[in-house]
Design a protein around this motif. Structure first.
Motif, PDB file in Angstrom:
ATOM      1  N   ALA A  88       0.846  -1.189   0.000  1.00  0.00           N
ATOM      2  CA  ALA A  88       0.000   0.000   0.000  1.00  0.00           C
ATOM      3  C   ALA A  88       0.884   1.242   0.000  1.00  0.00           C
ATOM      4  O   ALA A  88       2.035   1.195   0.448  1.00  0.00           O
ATOM      5  N   THR A  89       0.324   2.357  -0.504  1.00  0.00           N
ATOM      6  CA  THR A  89       1.066   3.631  -0.546  1.00  0.00           C
ATOM      7  C   THR A  89       0.155   4.822  -0.267  1.00  0.00           C
ATOM      8  O   THR A  89       0.427   5.923  -0.700  1.00  0.00           O
ATOM      9  N   ASP A  90      -0.941   4.601   0.457  1.00  0.00           N
ATOM     10  CA  ASP A  90      -1.914   5.676   0.661  1.00  0.00           C
ATOM     11  C   ASP A  90      -1.346   6.834   1.482  1.00  0.00           C
ATOM     12  O   ASP A  90      -1.335   7.972   1.024  1.00  0.00           O
ATOM     13  N   PHE A  91      -0.904   6.578   2.696  1.00  0.00           N
ATOM     14  CA  PHE A  91      -0.335   7.633   3.538  1.00  0.00           C
ATOM     15  C   PHE A  91       1.070   7.279   4.013  1.00  0.00           C
ATOM     16  O   PHE A  91       1.670   8.009   4.792  1.00  0.00           O
ATOM     17  N   ALA A  92       1.578   6.145   3.546  1.00  0.00           N
ATOM     18  CA  ALA A  92       2.921   5.686   3.884  1.00  0.00           C
ATOM     19  C   ALA A  92       3.243   4.539   2.939  1.00  0.00           C
ATOM     20  O   ALA A  92       2.363   3.997   2.268  1.00  0.00           O
ATOM     21  N   TYR A 142      15.441  12.418 -11.362  1.00  0.00           N
ATOM     22  CA  TYR A 142      14.027  12.229 -11.049  1.00  0.00           C
ATOM     23  C   TYR A 142      13.372  13.579 -10.813  1.00  0.00           C
ATOM     24  O   TYR A 142      13.782  14.337  -9.937  1.00  0.00           O
ATOM     25  N   SER A 143      12.333  13.864 -11.599  1.00  0.00           N
ATOM     26  CA  SER A 143      11.556  15.089 -11.447  1.00  0.00           C
ATOM     27  C   SER A 143      10.130  14.725 -11.076  1.00  0.00           C
ATOM     28  O   SER A 143       9.556  13.793 -11.658  1.00  0.00           O
ATOM     29  N   SER A 144       9.568  15.433 -10.107  1.00  0.00           N
ATOM     30  CA  SER A 144       8.171  15.187  -9.766  1.00  0.00           C
ATOM     31  C   SER A 144       7.477  16.497  -9.447  1.00  0.00           C
ATOM     32  O   SER A 144       8.098  17.459  -8.976  1.00  0.00           O
ATOM     33  N   TYR A 145       6.180  16.523  -9.716  1.00  0.00           N
ATOM     34  CA  TYR A 145       5.348  17.689  -9.401  1.00  0.00           C
ATOM     35  C   TYR A 145       4.109  17.190  -8.673  1.00  0.00           C
ATOM     36  O   TYR A 145       3.396  16.312  -9.168  1.00  0.00           O
ATOM     37  N   ARG A 146       3.914  17.706  -7.467  1.00  0.00           N
ATOM     38  CA  ARG A 146       2.780  17.323  -6.626  1.00  0.00           C
ATOM     39  C   ARG A 146       2.745  15.803  -6.418  1.00  0.00           C
ATOM     40  O   ARG A 146       1.705  15.164  -6.489  1.00  0.00           O
ATOM     41  N   GLY A 147       3.909  15.239  -6.139  1.00  0.00           N
ATOM     42  CA  GLY A 147       4.014  13.796  -5.972  1.00  0.00           C
ATOM     43  C   GLY A 147       3.825  13.350  -4.535  1.00  0.00           C
ATOM     44  O   GLY A 147       3.612  14.154  -3.625  1.00  0.00           O
ATOM     45  N   GLY A 148       3.916  12.060  -4.338  1.00  0.00           N
ATOM     46  CA  GLY A 148       3.781  11.453  -3.017  1.00  0.00           C
ATOM     47  C   GLY A 148       4.169   9.993  -3.112  1.00  0.00           C
ATOM     48  O   GLY A 148       4.720   9.539  -4.121  1.00  0.00           O
ATOM     49  N   HIS A 149       3.882   9.231  -2.051  1.00  0.00           N
ATOM     50  CA  HIS A 149       4.276   7.828  -2.019  1.00  0.00           C
ATOM     51  C   HIS A 149       3.713   7.039  -3.203  1.00  0.00           C
ATOM     52  O   HIS A 149       4.424   6.241  -3.824  1.00  0.00           O
ATOM     53  N   LYS A 150       2.463   7.269  -3.530  1.00  0.00           N
ATOM     54  CA  LYS A 150       1.824   6.508  -4.603  1.00  0.00           C
ATOM     55  C   LYS A 150       2.498   6.779  -5.943  1.00  0.00           C
ATOM     56  O   LYS A 150       2.786   5.845  -6.709  1.00  0.00           O
ATOM     57  N   ASN A 188       5.578   8.003  -6.454  1.00  0.00           N
ATOM     58  CA  ASN A 188       6.960   7.524  -6.422  1.00  0.00           C
ATOM     59  C   ASN A 188       7.032   6.015  -6.658  1.00  0.00           C
ATOM     60  O   ASN A 188       7.875   5.526  -7.416  1.00  0.00           O
ATOM     61  N   ALA A 189       6.150   5.273  -5.986  1.00  0.00           N
ATOM     62  CA  ALA A 189       6.139   3.818  -6.162  1.00  0.00           C
ATOM     63  C   ALA A 189       5.736   3.446  -7.585  1.00  0.00           C
ATOM     64  O   ALA A 189       6.273   2.491  -8.169  1.00  0.00           O
ATOM     65  N   ALA A 190       4.800   4.192  -8.149  1.00  0.00           N
ATOM     66  CA  ALA A 190       4.385   3.932  -9.534  1.00  0.00           C
ATOM     67  C   ALA A 190       5.535   4.180 -10.501  1.00  0.00           C
ATOM     68  O   ALA A 190       5.662   3.486 -11.526  1.00  0.00           O
ATOM     69  N   MET A 191       6.389   5.156 -10.195  1.00  0.00           N
ATOM     70  CA  MET A 191       7.547   5.434 -11.042  1.00  0.00           C
ATOM     71  C   MET A 191       8.497   4.244 -11.050  1.00  0.00           C
ATOM     72  O   MET A 191       9.006   3.844 -12.095  1.00  0.00           O
ATOM     73  N   VAL A 192       8.775   3.681  -9.884  1.00  0.00           N
ATOM     74  CA  VAL A 192       9.670   2.529  -9.803  1.00  0.00           C
ATOM     75  C   VAL A 192       9.074   1.353 -10.566  1.00  0.00           C
ATOM     76  O   VAL A 192       9.769   0.661 -11.325  1.00  0.00           O
ATOM     77  N   SER A 193       7.787   1.115 -10.401  1.00  0.00           N
ATOM     78  CA  SER A 193       7.121   0.021 -11.100  1.00  0.00           C
ATOM     79  C   SER A 193       7.183   0.221 -12.613  1.00  0.00           C
ATOM     80  O   SER A 193       7.453  -0.726 -13.370  1.00  0.00           O
ATOM     81  N   ALA A 194       6.936   1.459 -13.075  1.00  0.00           N
ATOM     82  CA  ALA A 194       6.968   1.739 -14.509  1.00  0.00           C
ATOM     83  C   ALA A 194       8.362   1.526 -15.078  1.00  0.00           C
ATOM     84  O   ALA A 194       8.527   0.975 -16.170  1.00  0.00           O
TER      85      ALA A 194
END
Length: 311
Positions: free
Chosen positions: A58-62, A256-264, A266-272
């Motif tokens: 899970a990556t909702d709040f952590a 790595y560049s992100s805009y308005r990112g979070g755990h979800k 970031n994890a999706a980036m690794v998976s992709a």
């Protein structure tokens, strides 16, 4: 070369979400072990989860890791960030509770614990994940992108909150252990007073307090000591990104560049990235981090207003 801890070190504390006390011990490990969480149970055998995108539950709040039996341990991102930021490749993390202690809300005490025992060099060469082509993930107005970068791991994080104490902030730096210690490690997690009742009703933030969280109400920062950095909010998001990208299992050679990112995100980036075998290569090569300006020193970047003297 790969590294591990020179000897074990123990920390204790409550989790920010479950509010349950846990004892956590970092132990040395052999080369090519990676970071492995092992959780002990009173009524069953210990279970383990490797820090990997395949272990994410899970990556909702952590960031929550688990095994085939389900969730094992949550809120691992600050500890993983400390390990990644300091160049600790191999360690066993033994824990007796459901959540990594939040401590002061940052990675500073994990850094202090690792520094207190030191790292030792192993005889195996370190492997890296080298990004070969751009990989991008979008979710509404949020996006993340990994691009090739030969000078180490470059982090560029931007946030935008509709709160005058935060607003739009940006942090950028090429990561090294000294940069991580100085610029990111002590940046704390933050939240909004208006969300507390909703979060606690959903089973989150039960261990949150002003001692471990920067809290904002309609008037601004509620913590008496104010902020540790003028732009502590974006620095903490950058800290989280370092920890979440540690789910790749190997240090990244990438921007790595992100805009308005979070755990979800970031994890999706690794998976992709890891789902596209043409997007990366596993390499063994020394890198020399580029000497680039950090944070507000970048052209066109203005620091956020401070609410207390920086310390």
């Amino acid at each position: 070369m790969q590294t591990t801890l020179a000897r074990e070190v123990t920390l204790k504390g409550a989790g920010v979400h479950a509010g349950v006390e846990a004892t956590l011990t970092l132990k040395p490990a052999r080369a090519n072990t990676g970071l492995v969480f092992t959780r002990s149970f009173a009524d069953s055998a210990p279970r383990k989860a490797v820090v990997s995108w395949q272990s994410v539950q899970a990556t909702d709040f952590a960031t929550v890791l688990g095994d085939r039996s389900g969730i094992l341990v949550s809120t691992v991102e600050h500890l993983v960030a400390a390990c990644s930021g300091l160049g600790l490749d191999n360690a066993i993390v033994e824990i007796d509770g459901p959540e990594v202690p939040i401590l002061d809300g940052s990675a500073a005490q994990f850094v202090q614990a690792i520094d207190s025992v030191g790292l030792t060099t192993l005889s195996n060469r370190r492997k890296y994940l080298k990004v070969l082509k751009p990989v991008r993930v979008e979710n509404g107005a949020s996006f993340g992108e990994l691009r090739p970068y030969d000078a180490g791991f470059r982090l560029e994080v931007e946030i935008d909150f509709a709160h005058e104490a935060i607003g739009r902030q940006r942090f950028a730096a090429t990561m090294t252990p000294s940069v991580f210690r100085r610029e990111l490690a002590s940046a704390r997690t933050f939240g909004f007073l208006k969300d507390v009742e909703m979060l606690r009703a959903a089973g989150y933030a039960r261990g949150a307090a002003l001692e471990n969280t920067v809290c904002l109400d309609d008037n601004g920062v509620m913590n008496e000591d104010g902020l540790r950095f003028a732009d502590e909010f974006v620095r903490h998001k950058a800290l989280d990104a370092v920890g979440d990208l540690g789910l790749a299992g190997l240090p990244l050679l990438a921007r790595y560049s992100s805009y308005r990112g979070g755990h979800k995100l970031n994890a999706a980036m690794v998976s992709a990235l890891l789902s596209d075998r043409s997007a990366y290569a596993v390499v063994e090569e020394a890198v020399r981090p580029a000497r680039e300006p950090i944070g507000a020193e970048l052209p066109g970047i203005s620091p956020a207003p401070a609410f207390a003297p920086e310390r």
